[in-house]
Every structure is written in C-alpha cells, then in structure tokens.
Scaffold this active site. Structure first.
Site, short mmCIF file in Angstrom:
data_model
loop_
_atom_site.label_atom_id
_atom_site.label_comp_id
_atom_site.label_asym_id
_atom_site.label_seq_id
_atom_site.Cartn_x
_atom_site.Cartn_y
_atom_site.Cartn_z
N TYR A 58 1.11 -1.94 -0.38
CA TYR A 58 -0.17 0.11 -0.13
C TYR A 58 0.83 1.33 0.18
O TYR A 58 1.63 1.23 0.16
CB TYR A 58 -0.57 0.45 1.48
CG TYR A 58 -1.74 -1.04 1.34
CD1 TYR A 58 -0.77 -2.22 1.55
CD2 TYR A 58 -3.35 -0.29 0.35
CE1 TYR A 58 -2.22 -3.13 1.69
CE2 TYR A 58 -3.65 -1.58 0.95
CZ TYR A 58 -4.03 -3.49 1.88
OH TYR A 58 -4.95 -3.93 2.01
N HIS A 114 -5.96 2.01 -1.36
CA HIS A 114 -6.05 0.03 -1.74
C HIS A 114 -4.77 0.23 -2.04
O HIS A 114 -2.96 0.53 -2.43
CB HIS A 114 -6.87 0.45 -3.58
CG HIS A 114 -8.56 1.01 -3.39
ND1 HIS A 114 -9.16 -0.68 -2.60
CD2 HIS A 114 -8.74 2.30 -4.20
CE1 HIS A 114 -10.45 0.55 -2.48
NE2 HIS A 114 -10.06 1.44 -3.23
N LYS A 142 -3.87 -4.93 -10.05
CA LYS A 142 -3.24 -4.31 -9.11
C LYS A 142 -1.66 -4.86 -10.01
O LYS A 142 -1.76 -5.82 -10.65
CB LYS A 142 -2.45 -4.52 -8.00
CG LYS A 142 -3.81 -4.93 -6.30
CD LYS A 142 -4.09 -5.00 -5.62
CE LYS A 142 -4.94 -5.32 -5.05
NZ LYS A 142 -5.66 -3.96 -4.63
#
Lengths: 508, 290
Positions: B217, B225, B256
C-alpha cells in the site's frame, strides 16, 4: 525501597491500564452498538490536508472500536470453570440460549468444549474462572488453544462460521455411517447415533418402526383366522399359484406338490452334506406375484411341520402390506421417457428367448452363451477379423455412443470413492468440524444432529495443496457429506471445495 | 517479572504473545505503537461492540512473522513464552475486594441516576402544573430506603488483554532466537523484501488470497488501496512460465501490479556497497499488443 515502589506502580499502571473504573462500567450500559461504515478509499496519497484529516478520522474511529472493552451485566453472565485435565469448561450456573446447539453433559454437569467456551467468552455470554480468577480473552487463547484441543487456525474457522450463524461441531470419525448403514436407512429412533432417514424419491412407503406393524399384523391374523377360509373359498379370480396353495393345504403329505412355505424334508446336517443338492421343480413351486394387478387377499399359513413347537401362524393378510407396495405407474419426465424409448428400441429381452428358458441352471446358460458367441465369431468376415487390426465392435453389439466409447477408453474412468483405504491420512489433513446450516438451527437437536451440510478441513496458503489421494481419503472419511477446505490467511478465510465430475460419455 | 527494565519511560517494551507459532498482540497501546512504525497486522478476534459479525474484527492482532521480527529489531518487543500455572490466593482475594468496592460504587451511582431521573420528571410536571408531581416527590423521598440494586445488576468487565490480577511469574523472551518462529531460507527472503519495502515507506499486509506474499500500500491501508502484489523469490529460483502467466492474469484482474522481488546476494553486490542489502524488483504488466 522507593525505587521498587515506583517500579511496582509503573508495572501496575501498565497492567491495569485497560481496566475500567466503576463509573466507566456504569456508563457503559448506554453505549452505542452500531459500527460506523467504512468510507471510500483514495487511490494515491498526496500531502493534502483533506486526506490527512480523513485518515485521522478513520484512525480515531478504529481505535475507539478496538479499545472498547466488553461490559456485561453480572446476571446475564454464565459462570464457568476451566478444567485443564479434561481440556473442557464446566458450567457453574445454568446455561443460556446457547445450550440449544452447543455444549454437552458430562457426569451430570453442563460442559463446553474449549473452542465453544472461547467463542462464548468473545461474545460476552460466559465468564470462565481458573484458580478463582476470571480469565481474560488473551488467557483464553493461550490456555484453551493448543495442539491437543484446537489450533489457532482451526479456532478462527470455527469462530468465523459461528458468527455467520452456522452450528459447528467437532468431527467424530466414528459417527459417520458406513455405506451399508446408509443403505439400510434405519430410522432415527433405533439408535441415537443413526442419522435421520432420507426419504427416497418416488417412494410412497412411509418409514415406520417394525415393532408396530408386526404386532398389529399378529392381532389381525388372530381375528381373521376364522374368516379367511370363507374368503378364500369365495374368491372369484384366484391366481393360478394361489390355487395350488389352496389345494396343497388339505394334503400336506403330498410330496409332489409343494408350496412356497415348504421345503424338502430337512435332514440332519451331516446327512445333508452327503446328499446331492435337491432339485427343485420350479414348475410346481409357486412364488405369489404380489405385484400383479389381480391381487390375492391373503396367503395361506405355512406348513405346521416347519414351525417350532406349538406356534400357530395364521394366514398372512396381504392388503395392508400391498398398500405399502408402490404399484403406481412410474411417471417419467419426458426426457426420461425419450431416453427409455431409445434404450428399448433395440433392446432384446434375454428372458424371452426360448432357448434361454430351456436352460435349467447357470452352467447350461453359460454354455449356450459360449456357443452363440462362437457362432458369431464364425460368421465374422475374415478379411476384417483375421488381420492385426480388428474392428472395434460387431454390428448390433453396441447400441449407443457410450458403449463404443467404453471400448475405446484406455484409461478406465474411476469414481471418487475407488481405491481408497479408510485409514486416516497424514496428520496435516484431517477433517475438523461438522457444519450445519443456519436456517436449520431452530430444529437442531444435539442428540440427533442429522446429516451435516458440509465438513471442514482447515489448512493455510503456506502449506501444500491437497493432492488426489488426500482428497479421496477425506471424502471417503466423510461419507456422503461434501468436504470443504477452509484456507486461513491472517484472519481472511477462503472456502474451497472439490466436486466430483464425470465427463458425459453419451449424446442424448 | 514483566519486561521493562526501562523504568524511566515506563512501558517501552511491546508484548507479543504466541499461539503456536503465530505472534499475537493484545494491548491497544502496543497496537497503536506498532501502527506508528508501519506494522499493520490483521485483526482476527471478535469485536467487543458487535461480536457476531465478520465484517469488522477486534483484538487480537495477528502479526506476520516478518512484522514480529521487524518489531523485535526496531522497538524492543518481548514475547511471553510459557503461561505459568500457579494458584495465587492473595490475588483471588484482591479480585473479590475490587468487585465488592465496584459494586458499592455502582449502587451509589445507580441511586444518583434514579434520583436525577425522578427529579427531572418532577420538574417537568411542575412546569406543566401537573398535580401528580407530588406522588413523584414522595417516591423521591422514599428512594433512599426503597431503592434496591441487586448484585446481578452490576456491570462487569470481561477483559480482552491479560488483566494482571495474578502475580505468577512469566517467562519472557527478548531475542527472536527464543521465539517459536521458524527461520528458514524462504522466511529470510521474505523478511529482507519486507524490510526493504518498509524502509521505502510502503505499508504491507499479507496477500495469500491474491496468490502472492505481500500486498503493498502507498499509505495506511485504512485509507488507500493496494498498488502491488509482491511475490518473493530467490534470485536463482526458476519460475515456470505458466505460473508467471497465472499471477499476471490475477494481477490484471484485481487491478494491481505484480512485483517479483528477489534479494540480492551479498557477494554479487560487493562492488557497490550502497546496494549491499538491496532487493531487485521486476514488475509484470499486461501489454495488450494486438
């Protein structure tokens, strides 16, 4: 002296810093029970004031929730004691609502398993004492969870499921009914360990205890003994076998005619082994066809020579038994009817074959089949069958794609339960819990839990994935209840299950 | 007994309690301090306010092995190793005494509370010129004799962290070598990656569900997020192509970036002392070249 005092005070301050004062305890009665909703997250951090305040707000909320202590009314708490030798908790005041689905009785006392007690402590329902001091939740975790009771991961899965409302019990391998027991389908009243009987599809016969029916039957036969003879005499459409029955009754010495009650004269066991097996004349032996449309009302009583002592058995009244027979026409769905039609299109009933009917025993039947097979082989064209590569089937042999595929298949399909020994697998893989669904909680009975919804096996992402052998062993251990794998990853629990699947081998 | 030879600062040492080989943290002050140094952990217990839900969890805080080791390195943390089993009768008596005094105080508070309520009602009735106010006044006057606060109505605290009533000696371990954490090559690699990412200011949590080792993070996980899924592997480890594809697919599905992280071998980076303990990062990104 002064130094040790200050250190003791500092220590005391550190230890007691989470204890609430009486006024705080009193005020805690009117605390809010709502949890604030988490807001939307941001994507990138910038050094803006807005983000900083929002972060601070979230953090403050977080700490407020975390540092709240459990405060309960003393009258609502159930008092209990931890017994480390038994690794269980004994209740000292009567149990509350949780007793409906948790806990057990041991030597007259109400007890809880370690994980049940810890869960109830976390819910604020039970206060557990040890050596006259109340245990904190931390001490509960440290004392109750161990390799002999439950590991932390197993407790996390337990707590997760309980909080969702499921009823969770420890798994007991001996309580899983074997395949044979399941087939027997015994009613629950027979043994407290047995499962509740599963209603069979399309069956109308109710499950009843045998005791009741036999006693009523005896009563009936005693009453109607006198009437039967008249009813039998007055029968308008007697079955052919029944007629034989009737005729045989007044002449028990007649050895040429036998009823289905009678057998060959029973000789002494030693003599019997020396004589040849009796040849039964099936034309004369009658087996009443109870399923036929023109039903007989009753069966005659057996030959008194077959009965022990002075026992008298009356006629068997078939009506109440016939009522239990499902003689309704099977109502198939359209798909099933089509399927059956296709199957029967080329179906040749071997029983109607006159040559087969002439066979008097299995040996003759096998000889006939062998002969037929040899004949078929003689008819085969040699240019096809004498080469290295032969045809897969002969015409008429396979009537569906599935049969053809079965001949091709090199790897035989195996089912889930094949090739499994019932010995438990490695210690790492074992079933921990039985789980029952939340909506059945109202009818849940601890003495007859019934068939669980699923069984849990706890593992983690650090460990290996279960291989086929382990999965087969676990599902065999579990009987017909599906096994779910609960994977624990730092408080996050994911559930996986493997389902048996057969590739369709036919085209419908 | 307890750790903390630093009497000057009072309570500098953090308490870690082990459940098997899993490090747990119970005190809110410890958890706050850890979050201050960037150690987030995961809450795994029931929340006191609403214990029967799984959305928001409460104490204990479960730490990753790397987080526990980090705490041991940076701020002093001590682990409680064995729970003693002694019977402390003095402590039991003290507890009873505390309970009794709490009961008495709560009695008084309850009485006061009731009086305030009645006075308020009386006041309101007088304002409304209601004659039934006299009945209320009579009740108020009789309250001192008539009021009863049974013991079962008393509020009790069910402590989350160890309350410390008993003075049983507690064995504590300061060095990580005493802790029941397994140390092998894999955990070494993970720890080096963890330490490196932490030093760059990222916050890390566990990523088992995402097929990786850590979720990275850019700021506090409460507000941001995760941007990366970090997968730790040694430099010479060979990753099969299908695994690379699988993790890349997963990363693109959850939006991600996947990071393959390998700590450098000290011998290789001998020339440049700057990156002696460095970690090499490679990211996987789906490039949609049609």
């Amino acid at each position: 002296m002064a130094d040790s005092e200050t250190s003791a005070d500092a220590h005391k301050h550190k230890i007691f810093q989470e204890l609430l004062s009486p006024s705080e305890l009193f005020q805690a009665r009117s605390r809010s029970h709502k949890i604030p909703v988490k807001g939307q997250k941001d994507f990138l951090p910038n050094a803006s004031e807005h983000q900083r305040t929002r972060l601070q707000q979230s953090l403050d909320e977080h700490w407020t929730l975390l540092q709240e202590e459990r405060v309960e009314r003393l009258g609502n708490l159930v008092k209990a004691v931890w017994v480390p030798e038994e690794r269980q908790v004994e209740l000292q005041s009567p149990a509350g609502k949780f007793w409906h689905s948790m806990g057990f009785s041991d030597r007259g006392k109400q007890c809880l398993q370690a994980e049940e007690a810890l869960y109830l402590m976390e819910c604020g329902n039970v206060q557990v004492f040890y050596h006259d001091l109340p245990l904190s939740i931390q001490e509960g975790y440290e004392r109750f969870l161990s390799s002999e009771t439950l590991t932390l991961h197993q407790y996390q899965v337990y707590g997760h499921l309980k909080r969702l409302g499921y009823v969770v019990n420890r798994f007991d391998l001996s309580s899983v009914p074997s395949v044979y027991e399941r087939q027997l389908n015994l009613p629950a009243s027979v043994d407290s360990r047995q499962r509740k009987p599963v209603k069979r599809k399309r069956s109308q016969s109710p499950v009843s205890s045998d005791n009741r029916s036999t006693s009523s039957l005896e009563k009936k036969t005693a009453e109607h003994q006198s009437e039967t003879n008249e009813s039998l005499a007055g029968q308008t459409t007697p079955d052919q076998p029944l007629e034989e029955l009737m005729e045989s009754l007044p002449a028990p010495e007649d050895s040429s005619e036998r009823t289905w009650w009678r057998e060959e004269r029973i000789q002494t066991p030693s003599a019997q082994s020396q004589t040849r097996a009796p040849r039964w004349d099936f034309k004369k032996l009658s087996f009443p066809d109870l399923g036929s449309r023109s039903r007989s009302a009753c069966l005659a009583s057996p030959d008194p020579s077959l009965l022990p002592g002075a026992l008298e058995v009356g006629d068997c009244h078939m009506t109440q038994w016939l009522r239990r027979l499902n003689v309704k026409e099977e109502k198939l769905s359209r798909r099933e009817r089509d399927r059956q039609r296709d199957r029967d299109r080329y179906h040749r009933d071997i029983n109607r074959d006159p040559k087969v009917r002439d066979c008097r025993n299995w040996a003759e039947y096998i000889k006939l089949m062998e002969e037929r097979r040899r004949q078929q082989q003689k008819q085969r064209p040699s240019h096809l069958w004498e080469r290295e590569v032969t045809p897969l089937t002969q015409p008429g042999q396979c009537t569906s794609h599935r049969e053809v595929m079965e001949r091709i298949s090199i790897i035989k399909p195996s089912s889930w339960s094949e090739g499994v020994s019932r010995t438990p697998p490695a210690d790492q893989w074992k079933i921990s819990f039985d789980v029952y669904q939340p909506d059945t909680v109202a009818e849940f009975k601890k003495s007859h839990p019934g068939k669980p919804y699923s069984r849990m096996c706890v593992c983690s992402f650090d460990g290996p994935v279960p291989d086929l052998r382990i999965m087969k062993q676990l599902s065999c251990q579990s009987g017909d209840v599906p096994v779910t794998f609960a994977v624990v990853d730092h408080g996050d629990i994911s559930f996986y299950c493997f389902k048996n699947f057969r590739l369709p081998s036919d085209v419908y | 007994m307890d750790a903390g030879e630093d009497q000057s600062t009072g309570d500098d040492v953090i308490d870690i309690s082990f459940c098997g080989s899993t490090p747990l943290m119970w005190k809110v002050s410890d958890i706050k301090k850890c979050r201050g140094t960037g150690v987030i952990g995961a809450l795994v217990g029931s929340l006191a306010r609403q214990p029967r839900q799984n959305v928001r969890m409460g104490r204990p805080l479960e730490l990753m092995q790397e987080e526990a080791l980090m705490l041991e390195e940076t701020i002093s943390a001590s682990a409680s190793l064995h729970t003693q089993d002694c019977k402390d009768e003095e402590a039991a008596r003290q507890y009873e005494a505390v309970l009794e005094s709490s009961y008495k105080e709560q009695c008084t508070l309850a009485l006061e509370d009731k009086k305030t309520v009645l006075r308020r009602i009386m006041q309101k009735k007088e304002n409304d010129n209601d004659d039934s106010g006299y009945a209320v006044r009579d009740r108020l006057n009789a309250l001192d004799q008539a009021f009863s606060f049974p013991r079962s109505a008393m509020a009790i605290q069910l402590c989350t962290a160890r309350a410390g009533f008993s003075h049983c000696p507690d064995e504590r371990g300061f060095l990580y070598t005493d802790w029941p954490i397994p140390r092998d090559e894999r955990s070494e690699i993970r720890f080096r990656v963890y330490r490196d990412l932490r030093s760059k200011g990222y916050y890390l949590t566990s990523a088992g569900k995402f097929g990786g080792d850590f979720l990275v993070y850019p700021g506090d996980p409460l507000r941001f997020h995760a941007h990366y899924i970090a997968l730790c592997m040694s430099m010479d480890e060979q990753l099969p192509l299908c695994d690379v594809l699988a993790i890349a697919r997963l990363g693109s599905n959850v939006k991600k970036t996947v990071l393959l992280c390998s700590p450098q071998k000290p011998s290789e980076a001998g020339k440049e002392e700057r990156i002696e303990e460095g970690v090499v990062y490679s990211s996987l990104q789906w490039s949609s070249i049609v």
